[in-house]
Design a protein around this motif. Structure first.
Motif, PDB file in Angstrom:
ATOM      1  N   VAL A 115       1.394   9.788 -13.250  1.00  9.99           N
ATOM      2  CA  VAL A 115       0.563   9.101 -12.264  1.00  9.99           C
ATOM      3  C   VAL A 115       1.457   8.476 -11.182  1.00  9.99           C
ATOM      4  O   VAL A 115       2.430   7.773 -11.508  1.00  9.99           O
ATOM      5  CB  VAL A 115      -0.291   8.010 -12.930  1.00  9.99           C
ATOM      6  CG1 VAL A 115      -1.120   7.273 -11.887  1.00  9.99           C
ATOM      7  CG2 VAL A 115      -1.190   8.624 -13.992  1.00  9.99           C
ATOM      8  N   TYR A 116       1.124   8.707  -9.925  1.00 11.48           N
ATOM      9  CA  TYR A 116       1.867   8.128  -8.807  1.00 11.48           C
ATOM     10  C   TYR A 116       0.999   7.102  -8.080  1.00 11.48           C
ATOM     11  O   TYR A 116      -0.218   7.263  -7.970  1.00 11.48           O
ATOM     12  CB  TYR A 116       2.307   9.210  -7.828  1.00 11.48           C
ATOM     13  CG  TYR A 116       3.469  10.036  -8.331  1.00 11.48           C
ATOM     14  CD1 TYR A 116       4.776   9.672  -8.055  1.00 11.48           C
ATOM     15  CD2 TYR A 116       3.236  11.174  -9.104  1.00 11.48           C
ATOM     16  CE1 TYR A 116       5.845  10.425  -8.526  1.00 11.48           C
ATOM     17  CE2 TYR A 116       4.294  11.938  -9.580  1.00 11.48           C
ATOM     18  CZ  TYR A 116       5.597  11.555  -9.285  1.00 11.48           C
ATOM     19  OH  TYR A 116       6.651  12.299  -9.764  1.00 11.48           O
ATOM     20  N   GLN A 131       4.421   4.302   0.936  1.00 16.01           N
ATOM     21  CA  GLN A 131       5.474   4.464  -0.060  1.00 16.01           C
ATOM     22  C   GLN A 131       4.863   4.913  -1.374  1.00 16.01           C
ATOM     23  O   GLN A 131       3.814   4.418  -1.791  1.00 16.01           O
ATOM     24  CB  GLN A 131       6.236   3.152  -0.261  1.00 16.01           C
ATOM     25  CG  GLN A 131       7.104   2.774   0.929  1.00 16.01           C
ATOM     26  CD  GLN A 131       7.901   1.506   0.660  1.00 16.01           C
ATOM     27  OE1 GLN A 131       7.362   0.525   0.154  1.00 16.01           O
ATOM     28  NE2 GLN A 131       9.177   1.520   1.006  1.00 16.01           N
ATOM     29  N   LYS A 132       5.536   5.851  -2.011  1.00 16.24           N
ATOM     30  CA  LYS A 132       5.035   6.438  -3.253  1.00 16.24           C
ATOM     31  C   LYS A 132       5.911   5.993  -4.419  1.00 16.24           C
ATOM     32  O   LYS A 132       7.141   6.102  -4.351  1.00 16.24           O
ATOM     33  CB  LYS A 132       5.044   7.963  -3.144  1.00 16.24           C
ATOM     34  CG  LYS A 132       4.208   8.682  -4.181  1.00 16.24           C
ATOM     35  CD  LYS A 132       4.145  10.174  -3.871  1.00 16.24           C
ATOM     36  CE  LYS A 132       3.219  10.897  -4.819  1.00 16.24           C
ATOM     37  NZ  LYS A 132       3.151  12.352  -4.512  1.00 16.24           N
ATOM     38  N   TYR A 133       5.292   5.465  -5.478  1.00 14.66           N
ATOM     39  CA  TYR A 133       6.006   5.003  -6.656  1.00 14.66           C
ATOM     40  C   TYR A 133       5.527   5.786  -7.882  1.00 14.66           C
ATOM     41  O   TYR A 133       4.349   6.109  -8.007  1.00 14.66           O
ATOM     42  CB  TYR A 133       5.758   3.503  -6.889  1.00 14.66           C
ATOM     43  CG  TYR A 133       6.226   2.606  -5.769  1.00 14.66           C
ATOM     44  CD1 TYR A 133       7.517   2.103  -5.743  1.00 14.66           C
ATOM     45  CD2 TYR A 133       5.368   2.268  -4.729  1.00 14.66           C
ATOM     46  CE1 TYR A 133       7.943   1.276  -4.714  1.00 14.66           C
ATOM     47  CE2 TYR A 133       5.775   1.438  -3.693  1.00 14.66           C
ATOM     48  CZ  TYR A 133       7.070   0.947  -3.694  1.00 14.66           C
ATOM     49  OH  TYR A 133       7.483   0.131  -2.673  1.00 14.66           O
ATOM     50  N   GLY A 134       6.473   6.060  -8.771  1.00 14.26           N
ATOM     51  CA  GLY A 134       6.090   6.751 -10.000  1.00 14.26           C
ATOM     52  C   GLY A 134       7.158   7.731 -10.443  1.00 14.26           C
ATOM     53  O   GLY A 134       8.268   7.736  -9.899  1.00 14.26           O
ATOM     54  N   PRO A 135       6.831   8.564 -11.405  1.00 14.45           N
ATOM     55  CA  PRO A 135       5.525   8.627 -12.087  1.00 14.45           C
ATOM     56  C   PRO A 135       5.369   7.560 -13.165  1.00 14.45           C
ATOM     57  O   PRO A 135       6.346   7.146 -13.779  1.00 14.45           O
ATOM     58  CB  PRO A 135       5.529  10.016 -12.704  1.00 14.45           C
ATOM     59  CG  PRO A 135       6.984  10.282 -12.997  1.00 14.45           C
ATOM     60  CD  PRO A 135       7.741   9.622 -11.892  1.00 14.45           C
ATOM     61  N   TYR A 136       4.125   7.131 -13.372  1.00 19.01           N
ATOM     62  CA  TYR A 136       3.780   6.186 -14.425  1.00 19.01           C
ATOM     63  C   TYR A 136       3.214   6.940 -15.635  1.00 19.01           C
ATOM     64  O   TYR A 136       2.537   7.952 -15.487  1.00 19.01           O
ATOM     65  CB  TYR A 136       2.709   5.200 -13.945  1.00 19.01           C
ATOM     66  CG  TYR A 136       3.193   4.173 -12.946  1.00 19.01           C
ATOM     67  CD1 TYR A 136       3.662   2.938 -13.363  1.00 19.01           C
ATOM     68  CD2 TYR A 136       3.159   4.455 -11.578  1.00 19.01           C
ATOM     69  CE1 TYR A 136       4.081   1.981 -12.434  1.00 19.01           C
ATOM     70  CE2 TYR A 136       3.586   3.514 -10.651  1.00 19.01           C
ATOM     71  CZ  TYR A 136       4.039   2.282 -11.084  1.00 19.01           C
ATOM     72  OH  TYR A 136       4.467   1.348 -10.172  1.00 19.01           O
ATOM     73  N   ASP A 137       3.502   6.398 -16.808  1.00 17.31           N
ATOM     74  CA  ASP A 137       2.918   6.905 -18.057  1.00 17.31           C
ATOM     75  C   ASP A 137       2.029   5.801 -18.628  1.00 17.31           C
ATOM     76  O   ASP A 137       2.530   4.760 -19.057  1.00 17.31           O
ATOM     77  CB  ASP A 137       4.018   7.278 -19.047  1.00 17.31           C
ATOM     78  CG  ASP A 137       3.461   7.880 -20.328  1.00 17.31           C
ATOM     79  OD1 ASP A 137       2.258   8.217 -20.363  1.00 17.31           O
ATOM     80  OD2 ASP A 137       4.230   7.996 -21.314  1.00 17.31           O
TER      81      ASP A 137
END
Length: 249
Positions: A115-116, A131-137
Motif C-alpha cells: 500500500v502506498y 509525495q509518495k510513501y510506502g509500501p505499507y504492510d
C-alpha cells in the motif's frame, strides 16, 4: 537419641514399603484398566463411525474445531491481497432436520500489503506537489464471533449453505513500512466490525471443508489521523477452512 531416630527410620521404611506393596499388588491392575477404559472412551467420543447426509435429527448437537487460510485486502486503498491464518471452533444445534444454528469463535489475521500513501502539498513557490510513501504492510488481527444459519437443501448430499452475522473485535492493528517503521493503528480504527458471511461446505466422514466470503460495509478509520493513512479502507476476506465434526448429542 540415635536409637529413636533409627527406630523411626525403620518404621517409616516399613510403612512406605507396605503401602507400595498394597498399591502394586491390589491397585495397579485396577488403575491401569481404568486408564485404558478412559482412553478408549475419549477415543470413541472423538473418532466416530459416521456417513454424513443432508438430513439430521432435530436437536442433534455437533462441536467442531477448524483451521484454514484466508485471502484479504482493504478496498479503499490500493494494495495487494494478503494471505493469513484463520482458526477457531463452533457448536452446532439442529432446529430442524435440515436447518442448524452455529455459534463460532474464531481468530483471523487480515490486512493488505504493497500500500502506498500519496500526500499532496504545495512548495514554497505555491506549486502543487505530491509525495509518495510506502509500501505499507497492514496487519490486522481479529477475534470474531459468528452467528450462522446452516441449511442442507438435499437429503442425500452432505452439502450446506451458510449465512448470518460476523462480528469482529480488533486485538492488533499495525502498518509497517519497508524500512521497518511501524505505526500502531489500534487506537485510531473502530474496535468492532460487522460483516455478512456467505458460505458453502461439504462433509465426508467427520471432516468438513468450507469456503466462506465475508461482506464488510464499515470503514475502518474513525478519526482524521487514521483517515490520512487508511482513507476509505474497509475489510474484505475470503476463507477456506477444514473442520472436524464431533457429534455431542
Amino acid at each position: 537419641m540415635k536409637r529413636i531416630l533409627l527406630i523411626t527410620a525403620i518404621l517409616f521404611m516399613a510403612l512406605t514399603n507396605g503401602q507400595a506393596q498394597v498399591l502394586n499388588k491390589d491397585n495397579t491392575k485396577q488403575i491401569g484398566q481404568a486408564v485404558k477404559e478412559g482412553i478408549k472412551d475419549v477415543k470413541d467420543a472423538i473418532v466416530q463411525d459416521t456417513k454424513p447426509t443432508g438430513e439430521h435429527e432435530q436437536w442433534d448437537i455437533y462441536a467442531a474445531p477448524k483451521l484454514g487460510l484466508n485471502l484479504s485486502n482493504l478496498p479503499g486503498i490500493d494494495g495487494k491481497v494478503k494471505l493469513g491464518l484463520v482458526g477457531g471452533a463452533y457448536v452446532e444445534v439442529f432446529l430442524a432436520k435440515n436447518i442448524a444454528i452455529d455459534v463460532e469463535m474464531q481468530y483471523s489475521h487480515q490486512g493488505s500489503s504493497g500500500v502506498y500513501r500519496t500526500i499532496n502539498t504545495t512548495n514554497a513557490s505555491g506549486v502543487p506537489t505530491s509525495q509518495k510513501y510506502g509500501p505499507y504492510d497492514f496487519k490486522l488481527d481479529y477475534i470474531n464471533t459468528n452467528y450462522i444459519v446452516r441449511w442442507y437443501p438435499w437429503i442425500d448430499l452432505p452439502v450446506s449453505f451458510t449465512t448470518g452475522i460476523h462480528a469482529g473485535y480488533i486485538i492488533s492493528a499495525k502498518a509497517k513500512l519497508d524500512n521497518g517503521t511501524k505505526h500502531n493503528l489500534k487506537d485510531y480504527i473502530y474496535k468492532g466490525d460487522v460483516a455478512i458471511p456467505f458460505g458453502v461446505s461439504y462433509e465426508w466422514s467427520q471432516w468438513q471443508i468450507e469456503a466462506r466470503y465475508n461482506l464488510y460495509f464499515r470503514k475502518l478509520a474513525r478519526n482524521a489521523e487514521a483517515q490520512e493513512l487508511m482513507r476509505n479502507a474497509r475489510n474484505n476476506m475470503f476463507e477456506v477452512t477444514l473442520g472436524y465434526r464431533i457429534k455431542v448429542l
